[in-house]
Scaffold this motif. Structure first.
Motif, mmCIF file in Angstrom:
data_model
loop_
_atom_site.group_PDB
_atom_site.id
_atom_site.type_symbol
_atom_site.label_atom_id
_atom_site.label_comp_id
_atom_site.label_asym_id
_atom_site.label_seq_id
_atom_site.Cartn_x
_atom_site.Cartn_y
_atom_site.Cartn_z
ATOM 1 N N GLU A 61 -8.104 12.994 -10.248
ATOM 2 C CA GLU A 61 -9.089 13.778 -10.552
ATOM 3 C C GLU A 61 -8.497 15.069 -11.014
ATOM 4 O OE1 GLU A 61 -12.271 12.707 -7.103
ATOM 5 O OE2 GLU A 61 -10.986 14.356 -6.714
ATOM 6 N N PHE A 68 -5.062 5.780 -7.741
ATOM 7 C CA PHE A 68 -6.118 6.891 -8.258
ATOM 8 C C PHE A 68 -5.897 7.912 -7.165
ATOM 9 C CE2 PHE A 68 -10.159 8.899 -7.703
ATOM 10 C CZ PHE A 68 -10.401 8.946 -9.150
ATOM 11 N N TYR A 117 -6.642 11.885 -5.762
ATOM 12 C CA TYR A 117 -7.869 12.741 -5.708
ATOM 13 C C TYR A 117 -7.846 13.767 -4.742
ATOM 14 C CZ TYR A 117 -9.022 9.507 -1.747
ATOM 15 O OH TYR A 117 -8.892 8.866 -0.651
ATOM 16 N N GLY A 124 -13.020 5.919 -10.249
ATOM 17 C CA GLY A 124 -12.927 6.359 -8.710
ATOM 18 C C GLY A 124 -13.334 5.627 -7.675
ATOM 19 N N ILE A 161 -12.829 2.435 -5.335
ATOM 20 C CA ILE A 161 -11.648 1.720 -4.965
ATOM 21 C C ILE A 161 -11.352 0.411 -5.366
ATOM 22 C CG2 ILE A 161 -11.558 3.068 -2.757
ATOM 23 C CD1 ILE A 161 -12.864 0.708 -1.161
ATOM 24 N N TYR A 191 -8.575 -0.069 -7.922
ATOM 25 C CA TYR A 191 -7.284 0.470 -7.962
ATOM 26 C C TYR A 191 -6.420 -0.177 -6.657
ATOM 27 C CZ TYR A 191 -9.805 4.084 -10.570
ATOM 28 O OH TYR A 191 -10.537 4.694 -11.350
ATOM 29 N N LEU A 221 -4.038 1.600 -5.013
ATOM 30 C CA LEU A 221 -3.682 2.690 -3.734
ATOM 31 C C LEU A 221 -4.558 3.845 -4.300
ATOM 32 C CD1 LEU A 221 0.108 2.938 -3.097
ATOM 33 C CD2 LEU A 221 -1.858 2.498 -1.428
ATOM 34 N N CYS A 222 -5.191 4.471 -3.446
ATOM 35 C CA CYS A 222 -5.995 5.587 -3.669
ATOM 36 C C CYS A 222 -5.329 6.774 -2.894
ATOM 37 C CB CYS A 222 -7.485 5.542 -3.427
ATOM 38 S SG CYS A 222 -8.406 4.081 -4.387
ATOM 39 N N ILE A 223 -4.896 7.743 -3.482
ATOM 40 C CA ILE A 223 -4.140 8.887 -2.362
ATOM 41 C C ILE A 223 -4.812 10.041 -2.634
ATOM 42 C CG2 ILE A 223 -1.989 10.009 -2.411
ATOM 43 C CD1 ILE A 223 -0.822 7.509 -3.803
ATOM 44 N N ASN A 224 -5.102 10.622 -1.388
ATOM 45 C CA ASN A 224 -5.811 11.797 -1.174
ATOM 46 C C ASN A 224 -4.855 13.036 -1.127
ATOM 47 O OD1 ASN A 224 -7.327 14.159 -0.437
ATOM 48 N ND2 ASN A 224 -8.639 13.037 0.949
ATOM 49 N N LYS A 268 -4.341 16.737 2.088
ATOM 50 C CA LYS A 268 -3.242 16.985 3.157
ATOM 51 C C LYS A 268 -2.220 16.170 3.223
ATOM 52 C CE LYS A 268 -6.505 15.333 6.248
ATOM 53 N NZ LYS A 268 -7.089 14.812 7.390
ATOM 54 N N LEU A 269 -1.745 15.176 2.423
ATOM 55 C CA LEU A 269 -0.709 14.486 1.989
ATOM 56 C C LEU A 269 0.288 15.687 1.362
ATOM 57 C CD1 LEU A 269 -1.664 11.049 1.594
ATOM 58 C CD2 LEU A 269 -1.829 12.243 3.779
ATOM 59 N N ASP A 270 1.671 15.089 1.834
ATOM 60 C CA ASP A 270 2.798 15.845 1.172
ATOM 61 C C ASP A 270 3.295 15.075 -0.171
ATOM 62 O OD1 ASP A 270 5.506 16.523 0.086
ATOM 63 O OD2 ASP A 270 5.554 17.711 2.023
ATOM 64 N N ILE A 296 4.990 11.563 -0.365
ATOM 65 C CA ILE A 296 4.021 10.268 -0.819
ATOM 66 C C ILE A 296 4.722 9.623 -1.888
ATOM 67 C CG2 ILE A 296 2.241 11.235 -2.274
ATOM 68 C CD1 ILE A 296 1.635 9.039 0.790
ATOM 69 N N TYR A 314 -8.631 -2.485 1.996
ATOM 70 C CA TYR A 314 -9.722 -3.336 1.326
ATOM 71 C C TYR A 314 -9.146 -4.485 0.530
ATOM 72 C CZ TYR A 314 -8.916 -0.326 -2.570
ATOM 73 O OH TYR A 314 -8.285 0.642 -3.626
ATOM 74 N N ILE A 348 -13.913 7.087 -1.050
ATOM 75 C CA ILE A 348 -12.617 7.540 -0.986
ATOM 76 C C ILE A 348 -12.539 9.215 -0.431
ATOM 77 C CG2 ILE A 348 -11.627 6.293 -2.900
ATOM 78 C CD1 ILE A 348 -11.829 8.759 -4.851
ATOM 79 N N TYR A 371 -11.044 9.429 3.333
ATOM 80 C CA TYR A 371 -9.701 8.554 3.522
ATOM 81 C C TYR A 371 -8.768 9.421 3.182
ATOM 82 C CZ TYR A 371 -13.643 5.530 4.955
ATOM 83 O OH TYR A 371 -14.434 4.830 5.073
ATOM 84 N N ASP A 372 -7.401 9.247 3.767
ATOM 85 C CA ASP A 372 -6.449 9.864 2.855
ATOM 86 C C ASP A 372 -5.673 8.861 2.204
ATOM 87 O OD1 ASP A 372 -6.276 12.391 4.482
ATOM 88 O OD2 ASP A 372 -6.059 11.265 6.336
ATOM 89 N N LEU A 373 -5.586 7.691 2.692
ATOM 90 C CA LEU A 373 -4.948 6.563 1.695
ATOM 91 C C LEU A 373 -6.093 5.511 1.744
ATOM 92 C CD1 LEU A 373 -1.367 6.136 2.750
ATOM 93 C CD2 LEU A 373 -2.075 6.733 0.548
ATOM 94 N N CYS A 374 -6.463 4.828 0.531
ATOM 95 C CA CYS A 374 -7.047 3.604 0.615
ATOM 96 C C CYS A 374 -6.268 2.489 -0.259
ATOM 97 C CB CYS A 374 -8.256 3.766 -0.392
ATOM 98 S SG CYS A 374 -9.524 4.994 0.145
ATOM 99 N N ILE A 375 -6.046 1.384 0.545
ATOM 100 C CA ILE A 375 -5.150 0.531 0.431
ATOM 101 C C ILE A 375 -5.501 -0.908 0.032
ATOM 102 C CG2 ILE A 375 -2.778 -0.654 0.987
ATOM 103 C CD1 ILE A 375 -2.661 1.499 2.911
ATOM 104 N N ASN A 376 -5.655 -1.450 -1.248
ATOM 105 C CA ASN A 376 -6.107 -2.673 -1.799
ATOM 106 C C ASN A 376 -4.931 -3.745 -1.565
ATOM 107 O OD1 ASN A 376 -7.026 -4.876 -3.210
ATOM 108 N ND2 ASN A 376 -7.713 -3.559 -4.970
ATOM 109 N N TYR A 410 6.491 6.975 5.840
ATOM 110 C CA TYR A 410 5.707 8.394 5.501
ATOM 111 C C TYR A 410 5.386 9.213 6.740
ATOM 112 C CZ TYR A 410 2.428 11.600 3.809
ATOM 113 O OH TYR A 410 1.693 12.974 3.739
#
Lengths: 202, 202
Positions: free
Chosen positions: A10, A122, A124, A173, A175, A178, A180-183, A186-188, A192, B124, B175, B178-183, B199
């Motif tokens: 994003e 991904f 975001y 976007g 899931i 992808y 791994l989707c990483i927000n 709040k994460l560093d 990460i 997922y 997404i 969540y902070d992390l979405c893991i396939n 982490y």
């Protein structure tokens, strides 16, 4: 075979930073604007125009630099030109990915390289966080209000989503496209990236 | 303050395995069915019934073990009972999370504990991979065809999605929650758990 990491992101989420840091950490090649440059070289179409097509912004003019790219009697020169961009996009991305281990940002690389099992990220973030990041990296002459900035961010992402959907038939976007989707809200990002690099190196 | 990891997961995706391994690796408490047991103890409602409410399956009977939970003249005893489950669910999850660092699987813990900034994971996988995992852990007397198994998986996830949406007002698996979405389709669960643990420990 090359190890490939693709990054969809994003606007304002720090996806490019993730990509750059990851490539640096892993010693991989990093491709972002280089993809556009290579498509431009291959098609003789201006980089700006290619960028607009790939970000799915509506274009109402023919870029000046493409005079030789099609003849005046074609049925739909715009369509033809865009088609040549899509073809070049696939060729360029595949060719870059075959060269060496790499990180490729955007441009539907996840879909184009599906047969080579890339690690598909991904990146975001929530809107406040994206606005903050855009402000931090803004040049001095940028004077957007928050409202304008949010509108811009939404428009850019809408363009990316539309292009991705048109090109791949999948939802940007979502899931399932992808690994791994990483927000990044709040994460560093630095931490990460370290752990993704550790995972890839295992 | 406790460090909290919440795990939402598609059925058959290995979310429980991620949670268990993560808790073990980090030395955190692990809560899964314990949540149901504690709600049952608090409300005096049968565990099976609570499970059905929390997985949003339609119930057409009153569980036998709840004779004392409401009186015969209430306006809508089913509604009242479900309400008491929701309340207990919030109290139990908050109370468990305050005790010590923990991993909590399912039950809208991500939403209930939002004020405590949990690390919110969504696990997922694609359908083929979920079917394979279900087959591997099936008991001998399970004789589902692939079609039946897929239908079951979809139904369970639909129930979870409905309950999550009703309880939180948000979309399950989207997404932004969540902070992390893991396939887990292609990723190695053991390795990914190692890096998430790394982490969290940073």
């Amino acid at each position: 075979m090359s190890k490939i990491i693709t990054i969809s992101r994003e606007f304002g989420s720090g996806g490019r930073e993730v990509g750059k840091r990851l490539a640096e950490k892993l010693g991989y090649a990093y491709y972002d604007k280089e993809v556009i440059e290579a498509i431009s070289k291959k098609t003789e179409i201006a980089e700006d125009y290619i960028n607009q097509v790939l970000e799915h912004r509506i274009v109402s003019y023919y870029p000046i630099s493409i005079a030789t790219a099609f003849d005046a009697f074609s049925f739909d020169p715009l369509l033809e030109m865009n088609q040549s961009i899509y073809t070049a996009q696939m060729e360029v991305i595949t060719s870059l990915a075959m060269k060496s281990d790499c990180v490729i940002v955007g441009r539907c690389a996840d879909h184009i390289l599906a047969d080579y099992s890339p690690l598909r990220l991904f990146i975001y973030a929530d809107m406040d966080s994206k606005v903050k990041r855009c402000r931090e990296r803004a040049t001095e002459d940028e004077n957007f209000t928050d409202r304008e900035l949010i509108k811009n961010i939404k428009n850019i992402d809408k363009g990316r989503a539309n292009y991705y959907e048109q090109f791949t038939g999948n939802k940007w976007g979502d899931i399932e496209n992808y690994d791994l989707c990483i927000n990044t809200t709040k994460l560093d990002i630095k931490n990460i990236v370290d752990v993704i690099a550790a995972y890839v190196s295992k």
